[in-house]
Write an enzyme that holds these catalytic residues in place. Structure first.
Site, short mmCIF file in Angstrom:
data_model
loop_
_atom_site.label_atom_id
_atom_site.label_comp_id
_atom_site.label_asym_id
_atom_site.label_seq_id
_atom_site.Cartn_x
_atom_site.Cartn_y
_atom_site.Cartn_z
N HIS A 193 2.73 2.62 -0.27
CA HIS A 193 4.16 2.56 -0.29
C HIS A 193 4.56 3.93 0.19
O HIS A 193 5.51 4.24 1.14
CB HIS A 193 4.76 2.32 -1.54
CG HIS A 193 5.02 0.72 -1.61
ND1 HIS A 193 5.10 0.05 -2.91
CD2 HIS A 193 5.35 -0.23 -0.63
CE1 HIS A 193 5.29 -1.04 -2.70
NE2 HIS A 193 5.51 -1.35 -1.11
N ARG A 295 7.55 -10.35 9.87
CA ARG A 295 6.80 -10.58 8.82
C ARG A 295 7.88 -11.65 8.09
O ARG A 295 9.06 -11.09 7.72
CB ARG A 295 6.63 -9.56 7.53
CG ARG A 295 5.89 -8.49 8.21
CD ARG A 295 5.50 -7.36 7.18
NE ARG A 295 4.85 -6.24 7.41
CZ ARG A 295 5.36 -5.20 7.79
NH1 ARG A 295 6.85 -5.06 7.85
NH2 ARG A 295 4.76 -4.22 8.42
N ARG A 331 4.99 -13.67 12.87
CA ARG A 331 4.15 -13.88 12.11
C ARG A 331 4.26 -15.23 11.23
O ARG A 331 5.11 -15.01 10.17
CB ARG A 331 3.32 -12.81 11.25
CG ARG A 331 1.90 -13.11 10.63
CD ARG A 331 1.47 -11.95 9.66
NE ARG A 331 2.37 -11.59 8.70
CZ ARG A 331 2.11 -10.39 7.98
NH1 ARG A 331 1.19 -9.68 8.34
NH2 ARG A 331 2.67 -10.36 6.88
N GLU A 421 -7.78 -10.06 12.39
CA GLU A 421 -7.80 -9.18 11.08
C GLU A 421 -9.21 -9.51 10.36
O GLU A 421 -9.40 -8.88 9.07
CB GLU A 421 -6.66 -9.29 10.44
CG GLU A 421 -6.32 -10.79 10.23
CD GLU A 421 -4.55 -10.55 9.80
OE1 GLU A 421 -3.99 -9.59 9.28
OE2 GLU A 421 -4.16 -11.73 9.68
N ASN A 444 -4.97 -2.98 9.53
CA ASN A 444 -4.75 -2.58 7.91
C ASN A 444 -5.87 -3.75 7.33
O ASN A 444 -6.89 -3.11 6.64
CB ASN A 444 -3.30 -2.89 7.53
CG ASN A 444 -2.39 -2.01 7.89
OD1 ASN A 444 -2.59 -1.08 8.73
ND2 ASN A 444 -1.18 -2.47 7.66
N ASP A 445 -5.54 -5.11 7.43
CA ASP A 445 -6.57 -5.82 6.95
C ASP A 445 -8.24 -5.75 7.82
O ASP A 445 -9.08 -6.01 7.05
CB ASP A 445 -6.08 -7.23 6.97
CG ASP A 445 -5.23 -7.84 5.78
OD1 ASP A 445 -5.57 -7.10 4.83
OD2 ASP A 445 -4.25 -8.69 5.85
N ARG A 455 -7.47 -1.64 0.64
CA ARG A 455 -6.66 -0.54 1.17
C ARG A 455 -5.74 0.09 0.34
O ARG A 455 -5.06 0.89 0.65
CB ARG A 455 -5.88 -1.55 2.20
CG ARG A 455 -5.11 -2.49 1.88
CD ARG A 455 -4.28 -3.22 3.09
NE ARG A 455 -3.18 -3.99 2.90
CZ ARG A 455 -2.61 -4.58 3.68
NH1 ARG A 455 -3.19 -5.05 4.92
NH2 ARG A 455 -1.28 -5.25 3.63
N CYS A 492 -0.87 -4.40 15.81
CA CYS A 492 0.40 -4.37 15.08
C CYS A 492 0.18 -3.84 13.58
O CYS A 492 1.19 -3.74 12.92
CB CYS A 492 1.11 -5.87 14.70
SG CYS A 492 0.23 -6.97 13.87
#
Length: 567
Positions: A193, A295, A331, A421, A444-445, A455, A492
């Protein structure tokens, strides 16, 4: 993290430079003593605990509203979710039971939060990532009960560098960038965050730098949010040089206009990642050419029942209509296992991060997927928008085929594609590249699964670094398969927000980039400062490296335009 006598290096997660004296976060209250008991009046103790929980919930709601007023939609949503956690009836019931056993309100609250904390920490990456949020709420409640000030950002008359172990959303959401020159935290990772909110606010930030906690208040430091370097007691010349580079960067950014493209005219659409209608205004203000990741989880995760087709359609249409004839990539629901839904039974999985989430879950509930796809088809009807829809967590051609069939059966006439991913999908993307309309790489994934590294754990941040050569190889594999099949391949994940890495991604064959909206202008400027062949050479150089830091250095050496724009 590396350390020298006058500097140390963490992970740069928000570009730019900031200088000023160190100011540490106000300390959290101490843990109430184990076994601490109330004075015998259980009713008064329960009332005190309930009042403190509500006080914190109301404070977080107020912070959420102020964040929304400042245009920080993502921060507002996080704070609203924290307020809901503070008011969770299960939490109150646990605290009441502890008070019934004779514990003091503060100790009862501490132990009740501890129970929740253990549950979240063992529930997979998504929920484990909320542990820091839960700790922040706990500390605020205990501060209220003990008559102490709530933990938070210090005040100062001059701009300062904020140093903390980690930053909770309640702390970062209302920070005034005119006062906070930069963040440095001991914990956190590129997708924490802290990192996301720092990029949203445009504040330079470095995470995973525990040496920062040893700096006394008032120590002058220079923070480079691009390289991750923190210089202690920098010279006036070093600060002046850094600020001149910052001014050059700002000038380059302000001068970058129009579609994303390399210096020799190769078009690279620059898109925004959004989490709902509240993010649309920022995306448009920062020049997004569309949406690369919409999202949709916000409609599902806090719902007691599955949202209806009509309810989904209304929200989707609100977003789609805002972008005219631009591309909007949606998504489908990425939930299940580590993102449990109240209206679906949760399976008992020993490792939820590797469980039935996203498309795997939808294969067991095809009616839910069909409702979402039909809602999207209806929402786009009559609009000029270029709607693309993609499925997350696709592992192989069988998954891809299932989703493509579902999309067409639901009446979607736009493009349907899949997210890359999972390493298996990247390595064998050629098997299904011709069967789908596009790929979108979620870095990220992909990093999390490629390196077996959660992560959300700052101590593993070196494995979450998208500059890792193995990550670049996986991206290249997917992009090459897409290019060979004549299929587009975007990125993305947060990796696209790194301007130098954006050039490398283009050199690897990526055809579009999507990121947090505030990152778009800088990426546009840096991309425009390089030719496509320079991007290719930077990508080749990075892949020859044997470490993330080496890849970064070798790529930067091949990108002369970085120096021209002050990077």
């Amino acid at each position: 993290m590396t350390v020298t006598a006058t500097s140390f290096t963490g992970v740069g997660v928000s570009p730019g430079v900031g200088a000023g004296p160190v100011r540490a976060m106000a300390a959290a209250p101490p843990e109430p003593p184990p076994g601490e008991r109330h004075d015998g009046d259980a009713t008064a103790a329960l009332a005190a605990a309930s009042s403190a929980l509500e006080t914190v919930g109301a404070d977080l709601d107020a912070r959420s509203e102020r964040a929304a007023q400042k245009g920080r939609a993502e921060a507002s949503e996080v704070l609203a979710a924290q307020a809901m956690m503070a008011r969770d009836p299960s939490l109150s019931e646990l605290a009441a039971a502890k008070i019934g056993e004779g514990l003091s309100p503060a100790r009862a609250v501490f132990e009740a939060f501890g129970t929740f904390r253990d549950l979240l920490a063992s529930a997979g990456a998504y929920l484990a990532g909320r542990v820091a949020d839960l700790d922040d709420i706990r500390d605020r409640v205990i501060a209220v009960l003990s008559g102490r000030p709530m933990p938070g950002v210090p005040d100062a008359d001059v701009p300062f560098v904020l140093v903390a172990r980690d930053l909770a959303p309640a702390d970062t959401a209302l920070i005034d960038p005119a006062k906070v020159a930069a963040f440095v935290t001991a914990e956190g990772g590129p997708t924490s965050h802290t990192a996301i909110l720092a990029r949203t606010m445009g504040v330079p930030a470095v995470v995973a730098a525990p040496a920062a906690l040893d700096l006394p208040d008032g120590t002058p430091v220079l923070v480079d949010g691009t390289t991750g370097e923190v210089t202690v007691e920098p010279s006036e010349e070093a600060v002046r040089t850094a600020r001149q580079a910052g001014d050059a960067l700002a000038a380059a950014v302000s001068g970058a206009r129009g579609p994303g493209a390399t210096a020799d005219g190769k078009l690279v659409p620059l898109l925004a990642n959004i989490g709902g209608p509240a993010d649309v205004e920022s995306a448009l203000a920062h020049g997004a050419e569309g949406v690369g990741l919409f999202r949709t989880e916000f409609l599902f995760l806090d719902a007691a029942t599955a949202p209806t087709l009509e309810a989904q359609q209304a929200v989707y249409r609100e977003v789609l209509s805002a972008f005219g004839d631009k591309r909007v990539v949606v998504r489908t629901l990425d939930a299940g296992a580590d993102k449990p839904l109240a209206f679906l039974p949760a399976g008992d999985e020993p490792n939820p991060a590797l469980g039935e989430r996203a498309l795997r879950m939808m294969r067991h509930h095809p009616d839910m997927l069909d409702t979402q796809l039909r809602a999207l088809a209806a929402a786009s009807s009559g609009l000029p928008v270029d709607l693309w829809v993609m499925a997350p967590m696709v592992a192989d051609g069988d998954d891809a085929g299932f989703f493509m069939d579902a999309a067409r059966a639901a009446g979607l006439t736009g493009k349907a594609g899949v997210m890359i991913e999972i390493p298996a999908a990247a390595l064998r993307a050629r098997d299904f590249a011709q069967a789908v309309d596009f790929f979108s790489i979620g870095t990220n994934d992909l990093a999390q699964y490629a390196f077996a590294a959660d992560r959300q754990i700052g101590a593993l941040s070196r494995f979450q670094d998208p500059w890792q050569p193995a990550m670049l190889d996986l991206i290249a594999s997917a992009a090459t398969a897409a290019n060979t099949a004549g299929t587009s391949c975007g990125v993305c994940g947060e990796a696209a927000a790194d301007p130098a890495l954006a050039c490398v991604l283009v050199g690897l064959g990526v055809t579009s980039l999507s990121m947090s909206a505030p990152a778009l202008p800088l990426v546009r400027a840096v991309l425009a400062a390089h030719t496509y062949s320079q991007c290719v050479r930077a990508a080749e150089a990075a892949r020859r490296a044997t470490s993330a830091s080496g890849a970064r250095e070798m790529a930067r050496a091949a990108l002369p335009g970085l120096r021209a724009v002050g990077m």
